[in-house]
Design a protein around this motif. Structure first.
Motif, PDB file in Angstrom:
ATOM      1  N   GLY A 157      -5.710   6.489   6.788  1.00  0.00           N
ATOM      2  CA  GLY A 157      -4.433   5.845   7.661  1.00  0.00           C
ATOM      3  C   GLY A 157      -4.353   7.118   8.657  1.00  0.00           C
ATOM      4  O   GLY A 157      -4.588   8.516   8.415  1.00  0.00           O
TER       5      GLY A 157
ATOM      6  N   TYR B 230       0.820  -0.365   3.216  1.00  0.00           N
ATOM      7  CA  TYR B 230       1.158   0.654   4.371  1.00  0.00           C
ATOM      8  C   TYR B 230       2.547   1.433   3.933  1.00  0.00           C
ATOM      9  O   TYR B 230       3.262   1.096   3.039  1.00  0.00           O
ATOM     10  CB  TYR B 230       1.743  -0.361   5.659  1.00  0.00           C
ATOM     11  CG  TYR B 230       2.359  -1.281   5.161  1.00  0.00           C
ATOM     12  CD1 TYR B 230       3.944  -1.343   5.387  1.00  0.00           C
ATOM     13  CD2 TYR B 230       2.010  -2.570   4.807  1.00  0.00           C
ATOM     14  CE1 TYR B 230       4.863  -2.390   4.913  1.00  0.00           C
ATOM     15  CE2 TYR B 230       3.011  -3.752   4.583  1.00  0.00           C
ATOM     16  CZ  TYR B 230       4.381  -3.724   4.663  1.00  0.00           C
ATOM     17  OH  TYR B 230       5.011  -4.483   4.454  1.00  0.00           O
TER      18      TYR B 230
ATOM     19  N   ASP C 198      -0.178   2.250  10.489  1.00  0.00           N
ATOM     20  CA  ASP C 198      -0.954   1.872   9.350  1.00  0.00           C
ATOM     21  C   ASP C 198      -1.867   0.520   9.106  1.00  0.00           C
ATOM     22  O   ASP C 198      -3.042   0.770   8.983  1.00  0.00           O
ATOM     23  CB  ASP C 198      -0.191   2.067   8.180  1.00  0.00           C
ATOM     24  CG  ASP C 198       0.303   3.383   7.714  1.00  0.00           C
ATOM     25  OD1 ASP C 198      -0.154   4.478   8.507  1.00  0.00           O
ATOM     26  OD2 ASP C 198       1.302   3.522   6.872  1.00  0.00           O
TER      27      ASP C 198
END
Length: 341
Positions: free
Chosen positions: A88, A146, A160
């Motif tokens: 991420g 996320y 994300d």
């Protein structure tokens, strides 16, 4: 099975009439729709509990997770599940890859994001539903966790989600997916993130996902009236909770107008990925989801759209106790199969 879960599931096997009598005496009707008897029983029980708006986010996450664990079905046995991490923008994101057992060769794929207003929820929130999609649709599903607010406010969740989709496309072979035949999807906040990804990919000039699966999505954080008013107090998502989510996710009111917050505000929806849009009859978000589906259709986007009139928000996590919710989720999985195969 713990005793609380056993009690809940035993009660929800009672006849509809008994459940209605235990939940106020008459069926709940709003906007010409009648709520499923089991949903109404759960709503009556939920109304007796403190709202999550009275809790801090950490406690809200724990309480929601415990409650949903009582309601969800068992994961599908015909699916292999592998834990992994997705890179991420601010560090690795926890993820799970779901693949039908015995699948030969690469499969179409779906990157999935859970519900929770970008404040609550985790990989377990949609675990069973992801196994259903993988099993019924015959695809590989990547369930990605996320970052959540208020620890990570907008646009962290969007960043994300975008990164996860792009990573899946770039590493399709490693995931057993077919590059170019990978969709995005989610419920509520996850549907919102999926709609934003489809728009962001088009803005960047990339081909974009093969599908956007939008289940009772948030499409306009400024939406007023309609179901936001008529279903304002319906369990489990209320208008008050939506405001609570917004206050934790966003830094200010002006951000509600950003197309990465409210994808409905994008004036041009032409050329976006084909969509499956499924809403719930007893949901403050119902009308904005239907309106977004209509706008996609008007822009020439192929859309499969319907409202599950007797169900309420988060039905994707109630498949163990509400037969109508399980049937609705199975139908969504069949839609995904048709779209991606």
């Amino acid at each position: 099975m713990n005793i609380q879960k056993l009690i809940v599931r035993t009660l929800l096997k009672l006849p509809d009439g008994v459940l209605i009598r235990m939940s106020g005496g008459k069926p709940l009707a709003i906007d010409g729709r009648i709520l499923d008897a089991r949903m109404q029983f759960l709503a009556a029980q939920g109304a007796r509990q403190p709202s999550i708006v009275t809790l801090d986010p950490v406690a809200a996450r724990a309480g929601t997770a415990a409650g949903l664990a009582l309601l969800d079905d068992a994961p599908r046995a015909g699916v292999s599940v592998r834990a992994l991490e997705v890179p991420g923008p601010a560090g690795p994101l926890a993820a799970r890859l779901y693949t039908p057992k015995g699948a030969a060769g690469p499969l179409p794929g779906l990157v999935f994001f859970h519900f929770g207003g970008c404040v609550i929820g985790d990989l377990d929130t949609c675990h069973t539903f992801c196994t259903m999609i993988a099993d019924i649709a015959g695809i590989a599903v990547l369930n990605v966790a996320y970052r959540l607010a208020p620890e990570h406010k907008f646009p962290a969740a969007v960043d994300d989600a975008e990164a996860a989709y792009r990573w899946a496309e770039a590493h399709a072979a490693d995931l057993g997916m077919i590059a170019g035949r990978i969709g995005v999807g989610g419920d509520s906040a996850g549907g919102y993130l999926s709609a934003v990804i489809a728009q962001q990919e088009r803005r960047a000039g990339r081909p974009g996902p093969a599908l956007q699966l939008l289940i009772y999505p948030v499409t306009d954080w400024e939406w007023q009236g309609g179901s936001m008013q008529s279903c304002a107090d319906v369990y489990p998502l209320t208008a008050e909770i939506m405001d609570w989510f917004a206050g934790l996710y966003l830094d200010n009111e002006a951000e509600r107008k950003d197309v990465r917050v409210s994808p409905m505000k994008e004036p041009d929806l032409a050329g976006l990925a084909p969509a499956i849009v499924v809403t719930a009859g007893f949901d403050p978000l119902r009308d904005q989801g239907l309106a977004y589906a209509d706008r996609l259709k008007a822009a020439g986007v192929p859309v499969t759209s319907r409202c599950e009139d007797s169900l309420a928000h988060t039905f994707t996590a109630m498949t163990g106790v509400v037969p109508a919710a399980k049937a609705a989720c199975e139908k969504i999985a069949e839609d995904v199969k048709t779209a991606l195969h």
